[in-house]
Motif scaffolding. Structure first.
Motif, PDB file in Angstrom:
ATOM      1  N   MET A  77       0.835  -1.198   0.000  1.00  0.00           N
ATOM      2  CA  MET A  77       0.000   0.000   0.000  1.00  0.00           C
ATOM      3  C   MET A  77       0.874   1.254   0.000  1.00  0.00           C
ATOM      4  SD  MET A  77      -2.947   1.065   2.762  1.00  0.00           S
ATOM      5  CE  MET A  77      -1.814   1.074   4.139  1.00  0.00           C
ATOM      6  N   ASP A  78       1.977   1.226   0.752  1.00  0.00           N
ATOM      7  CA  ASP A  78       2.875   2.373   0.794  1.00  0.00           C
ATOM      8  C   ASP A  78       3.596   2.593  -0.523  1.00  0.00           C
ATOM      9  OD1 ASP A  78       2.153   2.790   3.411  1.00  0.00           O
ATOM     10  OD2 ASP A  78       3.848   1.656   4.233  1.00  0.00           O
ATOM     11  N   VAL A  79       3.852   1.514  -1.266  1.00  0.00           N
ATOM     12  CA  VAL A  79       4.603   1.608  -2.518  1.00  0.00           C
ATOM     13  C   VAL A  79       3.693   1.838  -3.721  1.00  0.00           C
ATOM     14  CG1 VAL A  79       6.128   0.338  -4.077  1.00  0.00           C
ATOM     15  CG2 VAL A  79       6.432   0.145  -1.614  1.00  0.00           C
ATOM     16  N   SER A  80       2.622   1.016  -3.838  1.00  0.00           N
ATOM     17  CA  SER A  80       1.798   1.017  -5.052  1.00  0.00           C
ATOM     18  C   SER A  80       0.457   1.711  -4.904  1.00  0.00           C
ATOM     19  CB  SER A  80       1.545  -0.414  -5.509  1.00  0.00           C
ATOM     20  OG  SER A  80       2.765  -1.071  -5.746  1.00  0.00           O
ATOM     21  N   GLY A  81       0.039   1.966  -3.685  1.00  0.00           N
ATOM     22  CA  GLY A  81      -1.262   2.589  -3.484  1.00  0.00           C
ATOM     23  C   GLY A  81      -2.257   1.603  -2.915  1.00  0.00           C
ATOM     24  N   ILE A  82      -3.320   2.136  -2.341  1.00  0.00           N
ATOM     25  CA  ILE A  82      -4.302   1.314  -1.642  1.00  0.00           C
ATOM     26  C   ILE A  82      -5.103   0.430  -2.596  1.00  0.00           C
ATOM     27  CG2 ILE A  82      -5.987   3.203  -1.577  1.00  0.00           C
ATOM     28  CD1 ILE A  82      -5.568   0.363   0.974  1.00  0.00           C
ATOM     29  N   ILE A  83      -5.447   0.957  -3.771  1.00  0.00           N
ATOM     30  CA  ILE A  83      -6.261   0.172  -4.710  1.00  0.00           C
ATOM     31  C   ILE A  83      -5.493  -1.050  -5.196  1.00  0.00           C
ATOM     32  CG2 ILE A  83      -7.522   0.245  -6.900  1.00  0.00           C
ATOM     33  CD1 ILE A  83      -8.772   1.987  -4.773  1.00  0.00           C
ATOM     34  N   ALA A  84      -4.241  -0.854  -5.602  1.00  0.00           N
ATOM     35  CA  ALA A  84      -3.431  -1.959  -6.104  1.00  0.00           C
ATOM     36  C   ALA A  84      -3.166  -2.985  -5.009  1.00  0.00           C
ATOM     37  CB  ALA A  84      -2.122  -1.429  -6.666  1.00  0.00           C
TER      38      ALA A  84
END
Length: 95
Positions: A77-84
């Motif tokens: 989540m910190d790297v790619s985002g919450i949706i991914a």
């Protein structure tokens, strides 16, 4: 008031009885056959994926809370985002 209701019902019955568009047999109308589709085909047409921009802040926060329970999901989540991250670990977004 009762007179008005009786008058409306009588006029409706008269229109129904005098109309020449009676019930048609099922095999005579080819357009009716095209009106129904298979369930799988209908679900692909009707169900559309939602974009991330359409999620409200409350929905994003609930996804974030679910993802925070899993350390790997939280790192992604910190790297790619919450949706991914949510999609990778828990599947499609439920709303």
């Amino acid at each position: 008031m009762k007179t008005l209701v009786v008058l409306v019902l009588c006029s409706l019955a008269a229109v129904c009885l005098t109309s020449d568009a009676g019930p048609q047999p099922a095999g005579d109308n080819p357009a009716q056959d095209e009106m129904f589709v298979e369930r799988e085909q209908a679900s692909t047409v009707v169900r559309q994926k939602r974009a991330a921009a359409e999620l409200t802040l409350t929905q994003l926060e609930s996804l974030r809370e679910v993802c925070e329970a899993n350390m790997a999901c939280e790192n992604m989540m910190d790297v790619s985002g919450i949706i991914a991250a949510y999609t990778a670990y828990y599947g499609p977004i439920p709303y």
